[in-house]
Design a protein around this motif. Structure first.
Motif, PDB file in Angstrom:
ATOM      1  N   GLN A   1      88.008   3.890  53.740  1.00  0.00           N
ATOM      2  CA  GLN A   1      89.511   4.553  54.222  1.00  0.00           C
ATOM      3  C   GLN A   1      90.322   5.400  53.949  1.00  0.00           C
ATOM      4  N   LYS A   2      90.432   5.476  52.357  1.00  0.00           N
ATOM      5  CA  LYS A   2      91.180   6.606  51.887  1.00  0.00           C
ATOM      6  C   LYS A   2      91.179   7.610  51.840  1.00  0.00           C
ATOM      7  N   THR A   3      89.121   8.340  51.640  1.00  0.00           N
ATOM      8  CA  THR A   3      89.348   9.648  51.474  1.00  0.00           C
ATOM      9  C   THR A   3      88.660  10.015  52.628  1.00  0.00           C
ATOM     10  N   LYS A   4      87.995   8.944  53.327  1.00  0.00           N
ATOM     11  CA  LYS A   4      87.188   9.390  55.277  1.00  0.00           C
ATOM     12  C   LYS A   4      86.391   9.592  55.242  1.00  0.00           C
ATOM     13  N   GLU A   5      85.569   9.769  53.795  1.00  0.00           N
ATOM     14  CA  GLU A   5      84.390   9.971  54.448  1.00  0.00           C
ATOM     15  C   GLU A   5      83.762   8.714  53.995  1.00  0.00           C
ATOM     16  N   ILE A   6      82.610   9.063  54.807  1.00  0.00           N
ATOM     17  CA  ILE A   6      81.050   7.846  54.770  1.00  0.00           C
ATOM     18  C   ILE A   6      80.349   7.867  53.447  1.00  0.00           C
TER      19      ILE A   6
ATOM     20  N   ASP B   1      87.990  -1.729  47.258  1.00  0.00           N
ATOM     21  CA  ASP B   1      88.673  -2.244  49.280  1.00  0.00           C
ATOM     22  C   ASP B   1      88.428  -1.313  49.570  1.00  0.00           C
ATOM     23  N   HIS B   2      89.027  -1.698  50.652  1.00  0.00           N
ATOM     24  CA  HIS B   2      89.554  -0.116  51.387  1.00  0.00           C
ATOM     25  C   HIS B   2      88.278   0.421  51.669  1.00  0.00           C
TER      26      HIS B   2
ATOM     27  N   ASN C   1      86.562   5.980  62.723  1.00  0.00           N
ATOM     28  CA  ASN C   1      87.633   5.447  61.680  1.00  0.00           C
ATOM     29  C   ASN C   1      87.601   4.261  61.639  1.00  0.00           C
ATOM     30  N   ALA C   2      88.322   3.283  60.971  1.00  0.00           N
ATOM     31  CA  ALA C   2      88.286   2.002  60.524  1.00  0.00           C
ATOM     32  C   ALA C   2      88.293   0.933  62.043  1.00  0.00           C
TER      33      ALA C   2
END
Length: 506
Positions: free
Chosen positions: A175-180, A153-154, A473-474
């Protein structure tokens, strides 16, 4: 890089049922579900009415359901698809019940079948006014028990990875770690739902930003019939919010009347079926009445209905109205049309295959040919269940082992450190939504569409520049997708020169 056998983007009924079936078929294979919100947040969850399935063979028949679907689709349905989906309904319902989904029954102990606009018989199987939520609960419960399914999730899918017209995975933002993260997949399934927040005034949850269709378009998949947007005729009118609370069509099936502010029952002026005409007719009729009167809304009158029966069938609607000061036994419910469902999307065949190899699509993001120019009420959950089963059967018989191994996928490389100003994404989204509501609504014209097309091209140039020069970002990704979807709708609206179903151009 993360390797998975099956990558599913989206966690509604379409994605979850496929995941469950393929996990049972191949217990040694890895299934990954990436969903950008919580696992249970999807358009499925907000489906109030139910699933249209022929279960009463005495009063009803497959042929009647097929005919209702074809009439609603206004000559643009694929008849072979309509027949396939409707005749498979009872099997898919049996599966849901086996997985633990509970549906309302009458005093005789048989399914309590509702009726909605466009249906000639009572055939809507439901769980009060929260059918989608009950189905989502039952399937997700099964999915979470499978050791070979990972639910992330997220995780926001940013783009598909393709090579030589073959999908080999996706880039996904944690979206938590900002890593792609880079996912390499044998098969990818898009089950990303609808587009509602392109309009803002919508019955869809905030996650409905057309991500799957936009990603598929960038991957050069065929996208069609985006001009066929269904506006639900009876969303609760509340000037203070964007996401509109849905007053199910089943309420009119239960006997409620539409009235003008003056009390006139206007629907019989437009259609012999009156309040039970199909959604496109009702929405267009309300639009015309509001233009004539200058009023902000029309009203749904439930005051003559038996209160206990109403509360039993529609507890969530009753409580929501009560909480905002509407006593349905005494007060009319103010309603307006709001964007509800997209009938077009990613073109798929009868096995859910897109025009890009190893890429499948299911649910609202797909265009199967079932809905044509306008979806018949409660046919959407049915479509998702049938097509997820078709995709499962195709892939169960075509395991990846038979195909040549793909080369490793290149990881996402980005040296951008500048964050996008959140005011930019928020303000541009509002501007885009206003443009779509004003120029690409229930009734359209070429002058407004061409102006909108010009503005959307400016938005596209601007957003690509922002993505090129800012950290991903999202919200930035969603805005890009919304602009892409808006452009597709406008361009395909300009190209269509005949009014069909939910599409009206004057």
């Amino acid at each position: 890089m993360i390797k998975t056998n099956y990558l599913i983007i989206g966690s509604g009924v379409a994605g979850l049922t496929f995941a469950l079936k393929i996990a049972n078929q191949f217990p040694n294979k890895k299934i990954t579900i990436a969903t950008k919100a919580n696992a249970d947040e999807s358009n499925t969850k907000y489906a109030q009415g139910g699933i249209a399935i022929v279960t009463d063979k005495i009063e009803d028949s497959y042929q009647k359901h097929i005919q209702d679907t074809l009439i609603c689709g206004d000559g643009l349905c694929d008849e072979s698809v309509v027949e396939m989906v409707i005749t498979e309904g009872p099997k898919r319902l049996k599966e849901l019940i086996e997985w633990g989904a509970k549906f309302d029954k009458n005093v005789a102990g048989t399914l309590d079948l509702g009726k909605e606009g466009g249906h000639s018989e009572n055939r809507v199987v439901h769980h009060k006014d929260q059918t989608g939520k009950e189905i989502e609960r039952a399937i997700l419960n099964q999915v979470l028990q499978k050791e070979n399914i990972t639910v992330l999730d997220h995780h926001f899918a940013f783009d598909l990875i393709t090579k030589n017209n073959c999908c080999i995975g996706a880039y996904v933002l944690d979206q938590k770690t900002k890593e792609i993260l880079t996912f390499q997949a044998e098969y990818t399934l898009l089950a990303t739902g609808g587009i509602g927040h392109l309009y803002g005034h919508t019955t869809n949850p905030v996650i409905a930003t057309g991500d799957g269709i936009a990603m598929a378009f960038r991957a050069k998949a065929k996208i069609t019939e985006m001009e066929f947007i269904q506006f639900h005729p009876t969303a609760l009118y509340d000037a203070s919010t964007d996401t509109s609370f849905l007053i199910s069509e089943a309420v009119r099936g239960f006997g409620a009347y539409l009235r003008t502010k003056k009390g006139d029952r206007f629907m019989l002026n437009y259609d012999s079926r009156g309040d039970l005409a199909s959604r496109d007719i009702v929405s267009q009729s309300i639009e015309l009445e509001l233009k004539k009167s200058g009023d902000d809304c029309v009203y749904l009158d439930c005051t003559h209905l038996e209160l206990e029966g109403f509360i039993k069938h529609f507890p969530m609607i009753y409580m929501h109205c009560k909480n905002i000061g509407i006593d349905i036994a005494k007060n009319w419910i103010p309603v307006v049309p709001a964007q509800h469902y997209l009938c077009g999307g990613i073109v798929v065949d009868k096995t859910g295959k897109t025009s890009v190899d190893n890429l499948f699509a299911c649910g609202e993001c797909s265009r199967t040919g079932l809905h044509g120019a306008n979806r018949l009420a409660s046919n959407s959950l049915l479509e998702a269940l049938v097509y997820s089963d078709k995709i499962y059967h195709y892939l169960a018989n075509h395991p990846f082992d038979d195909l040549q191994e793909t080369e490793p996928v290149q990881d996402w490389i980005s040296d951008k450190i500048t964050e996008i100003d959140p005011k930019y994404t928020a303000n541009t989204k509002l501007e885009l939504q206003l443009l779509m509501r004003k120029s690409v609504g229930i009734v359209r014209n070429d002058l407004d569409l061409n102006k909108a097309n010009f503005k959307l091209k400016q938005f596209q140039i601007e957003i690509e520049d922002k993505i090129k020069n800012h950290k991903t970002n999202a919200s930035l990704g969603e805005l890009r997708n919304l602009i892409t979807i808006g452009s597709l709708i406008v361009e395909q609206s300009i190209d269509r020169n005949e009014n069909r179903g939910g599409f009206v151009k004057n």
